[in-house]
Design an enzyme around this catalytic site. Structure first.
Site, PDB file in Angstrom:
ATOM      1  N   LYS A  99       0.846  -1.206   0.000  1.00 47.12           N
ATOM      2  CA  LYS A  99       0.000   0.000   0.000  1.00 47.12           C
ATOM      3  C   LYS A  99       0.877   1.250   0.000  1.00 47.12           C
ATOM      4  O   LYS A  99       2.088   1.148   0.235  1.00 47.12           O
ATOM      5  CB  LYS A  99      -0.905  -0.030   1.227  1.00 47.12           C
ATOM      6  CG  LYS A  99      -0.149  -0.058   2.547  1.00 47.12           C
ATOM      7  CD  LYS A  99      -1.006  -0.584   3.688  1.00 47.12           C
ATOM      8  CE  LYS A  99      -0.224  -0.492   4.992  1.00 47.12           C
ATOM      9  NZ  LYS A  99      -0.892  -1.199   6.083  1.00 47.12           N
ATOM     10  N   ARG A 135     -10.163  -0.923  14.925  1.00 53.16           N
ATOM     11  CA  ARG A 135      -9.930  -0.065  13.771  1.00 53.16           C
ATOM     12  C   ARG A 135     -10.865  -0.564  12.675  1.00 53.16           C
ATOM     13  O   ARG A 135     -11.955  -0.044  12.540  1.00 53.16           O
ATOM     14  CB  ARG A 135      -8.449  -0.099  13.362  1.00 53.16           C
ATOM     15  CG  ARG A 135      -8.083   1.007  12.396  1.00 53.16           C
ATOM     16  CD  ARG A 135      -6.613   1.062  12.082  1.00 53.16           C
ATOM     17  NE  ARG A 135      -6.111  -0.130  11.388  1.00 53.16           N
ATOM     18  CZ  ARG A 135      -4.903  -0.237  10.849  1.00 53.16           C
ATOM     19  NH1 ARG A 135      -4.060   0.795  10.930  1.00 53.16           N
ATOM     20  NH2 ARG A 135      -4.516  -1.327  10.241  1.00 53.16           N
ATOM     21  N   TYR A 152      17.127  30.095   7.267  1.00 50.94           N
ATOM     22  CA  TYR A 152      15.995  30.796   7.867  1.00 50.94           C
ATOM     23  C   TYR A 152      16.170  30.931   9.374  1.00 50.94           C
ATOM     24  O   TYR A 152      16.595  29.997  10.055  1.00 50.94           O
ATOM     25  CB  TYR A 152      14.702  30.016   7.621  1.00 50.94           C
ATOM     26  CG  TYR A 152      14.102  30.240   6.248  1.00 50.94           C
ATOM     27  CD1 TYR A 152      13.798  31.529   5.790  1.00 50.94           C
ATOM     28  CD2 TYR A 152      13.813  29.163   5.426  1.00 50.94           C
ATOM     29  CE1 TYR A 152      13.230  31.712   4.540  1.00 50.94           C
ATOM     30  CE2 TYR A 152      13.240  29.339   4.180  1.00 50.94           C
ATOM     31  CZ  TYR A 152      12.946  30.626   3.743  1.00 50.94           C
ATOM     32  OH  TYR A 152      12.385  30.808   2.509  1.00 50.94           O
ATOM     33  N   MET A 179      12.066  24.381   2.576  1.00 52.73           N
ATOM     34  CA  MET A 179      11.119  23.591   1.784  1.00 52.73           C
ATOM     35  C   MET A 179      11.828  22.725   0.753  1.00 52.73           C
ATOM     36  O   MET A 179      11.498  21.553   0.576  1.00 52.73           O
ATOM     37  CB  MET A 179      10.116  24.518   1.084  1.00 52.73           C
ATOM     38  CG  MET A 179       9.016  23.762   0.354  1.00 52.73           C
ATOM     39  SD  MET A 179       7.897  24.835  -0.551  1.00 52.73           S
ATOM     40  CE  MET A 179       7.158  25.788   0.770  1.00 52.73           C
TER      41      MET A 179
HETATM   42  C1  LIG Z   1      -0.103  -2.080   6.705  1.00 49.61           C
HETATM   43  C2  LIG Z   1      -0.638  -3.390   7.094  1.00 49.61           C
HETATM   44  C3  LIG Z   1       0.218  -4.496   7.214  1.00 49.61           C
HETATM   45  C4  LIG Z   1       1.725  -4.369   7.167  1.00 49.61           C
HETATM   46  O1  LIG Z   1       2.150  -3.840   8.411  1.00 49.61           O
HETATM   47  P1  LIG Z   1       3.693  -3.570   8.782  1.00 49.61           P
HETATM   48  O2  LIG Z   1       3.630  -3.100  10.181  1.00 49.61           O
HETATM   49  O3  LIG Z   1       4.148  -2.513   7.838  1.00 49.61           O
HETATM   50  O4  LIG Z   1       4.418  -4.847   8.606  1.00 49.61           O
HETATM   51  C5  LIG Z   1      -0.366  -5.729   7.442  1.00 49.61           C
HETATM   52  N1  LIG Z   1      -1.714  -5.856   7.586  1.00 49.61           N
HETATM   53  C6  LIG Z   1      -2.545  -4.804   7.507  1.00 49.61           C
HETATM   54  C7  LIG Z   1      -4.005  -5.018   7.698  1.00 49.61           C
HETATM   55  C8  LIG Z   1      -2.044  -3.537   7.291  1.00 49.61           C
HETATM   56  O5  LIG Z   1      -2.877  -2.492   7.256  1.00 49.61           O
END
Ligand SMILES: *Cc1c(COP(=O)(O)O)cnc(C)c1O
Length: 342
Positions: free
Chosen positions: A35, A125, A240, A288
């Site tokens: 992701k 969550r 700055y 920046m």
């Molecule tokens: C992001 C995520 C992972 C990976 O987690 P890491 O801590 O980066 O290894 C696994 N499962 C779910 C549901 C996630 O959202």
């Protein structure tokens, strides 16, 4: 590819990290969370390399991310599930991770098909409740992977065992072919957490959260070009708000890198760079698009040269107070992403 800043990406380290996590996963298969564009490295290149190494299960957050990977032909799970807006444009290689009662109903109403399901075991969550499973919510669904997610995998907490036990109790209670609980840190909690499939993210990309991650290698090194080198006279200031004052004549190099690239202001007066192995500390405020470093120790460093930014994830997190996740996903779009191996 002519940007004055680039990420050097070590493809051998990425694959070695996956193989280490695969070994640590024991009998379970090892997937990969890709992701947020592969945690900022570029999801397509990460997927291509890990698929070649034998990884078969990939995880993204949103459908746009799954669409961007569709032509690679790998199996992708979409962690945020499926909204009405997503139903029309879903690549055949991807399936939703259903998280809510409404998502389950929507999937049923559309004819079902292979899906994954997230069950909440205490993180609060995402995920349906274990009670919903008991009440038959999932009956008739063709579930590939039943998942849950650990809230405290990177610390010693009784919540880990309580989540593991709650998840284990669901074995055989759904149509799921496989079960999956552990992220990077969860893999290190031991065999009882592995189930059939693990889902590491951060450790693939160089994150280290526990002793078992000791063999994890750094994958990402930001590099920036010197825009200008100058001599700052004793008593003069840099940057700055004039937060750096030269106590003696000082050589300074100004880098093409700043907080708009994810190199945040917390590195002001704290971060570091390297040129030919020589350490060059950041001085004054990060701007920046620019950062100044002390260059006295590198007399050969000239306009147009590249320096490597100190960015080992565990050390940089300790230095900055940012999480390893924020550090790696924050690196912006102005970097060229260059893999050391084809
Ligand atoms: C992001 C995520 C992972 C990976 O987690 P890491 O801590 O980066 O290894 C696994 N499962 C779910 C549901 C996630 O959202």
């Amino acid at each position: 590819m002519h940007s004055p800043l680039r990420l050097r990406l070590d493809g051998d380290a990425l694959v070695a990290n996956w193989r280490l996590l695969q070994r640590l996963s024991g009998a379970a298969a090892c997937g990969a969370a890709v992701k947020a564009d592969g945690y900022g490295l570029g999801a397509r290149e990460v997927v291509r390399r890990l698929a070649e190494a034998g990884c078969r299960d990939f995880f993204v957050a949103m459908w746009s991310e799954a669409r961007a990977l569709a032509d690679l032909g790998v199996s992708v799970s979409v962690l945020h599930g499926v909204r009405d807006e997503d139903m029309a444009d879903r690549p055949g290689t991807a399936r939703p991770v259903l998280n809510t009662v409404a998502q389950v109903r929507r999937w049923h109403a559309a004819g079902g098909g292979a899906c994954d399901v997230m069950v909440d075991t205490g993180m609060n969550r995402l995920g349906i409740a274990a009670q919903d499973v008991a009440d038959g919510l999932l009956d008739g669904l063709a579930i590939e992977v039943l998942m849950s997610h650990l809230a405290c995998a990177d610390e010693e907490s009784p919540r880990n065992e309580s989540q593991r036990a709650g998840f284990a109790a669901l074995a055989g209670r759904t149509s799921a072919k496989r079960m999956s609980l552990a992220n990077s840190a969860g893999i290190a909690l031991g065999e009882g957490y592995h189930f059939d499939l693990t889902r590491p993210g951060i450790a693939l990309y160089g994150g280290q959260q526990c002793a078992a991650h000791a063999g994890i290698r750094q994958v990402v090194t930001p590099q920036a070009q010197v825009i200008q080198r100058r001599r700052v006279r004793a008593g003069e200031v840099v940057g700055y708000n004039a937060t750096f004052t030269a106590t003696a004549d000082t050589e300074v190099a100004v880098l093409n890198l700043g907080y708009a690239d994810g190199y945040l202001r917390c590195f002001s007066g704290k971060g570091g760079a390297r040129f030919g192995g020589v350490a060059l500390p950041v001085i004054g405020r990060v701007s920046m698009d620019m950062t100044a470093i002390r260059a006295d120790a590198a007399p050969g460093l000239a306009e147009g040269d590249w320096v490597a930014i100190d960015y080992g994830l565990p050390e940089t997190a300790a230095l900055s107070g940012l999480s390893q996740y924020e550090l790696i996903t924050g690196l912006g779009s102005r970097f060229d992403r260059i893999w050391d191996q084809a």
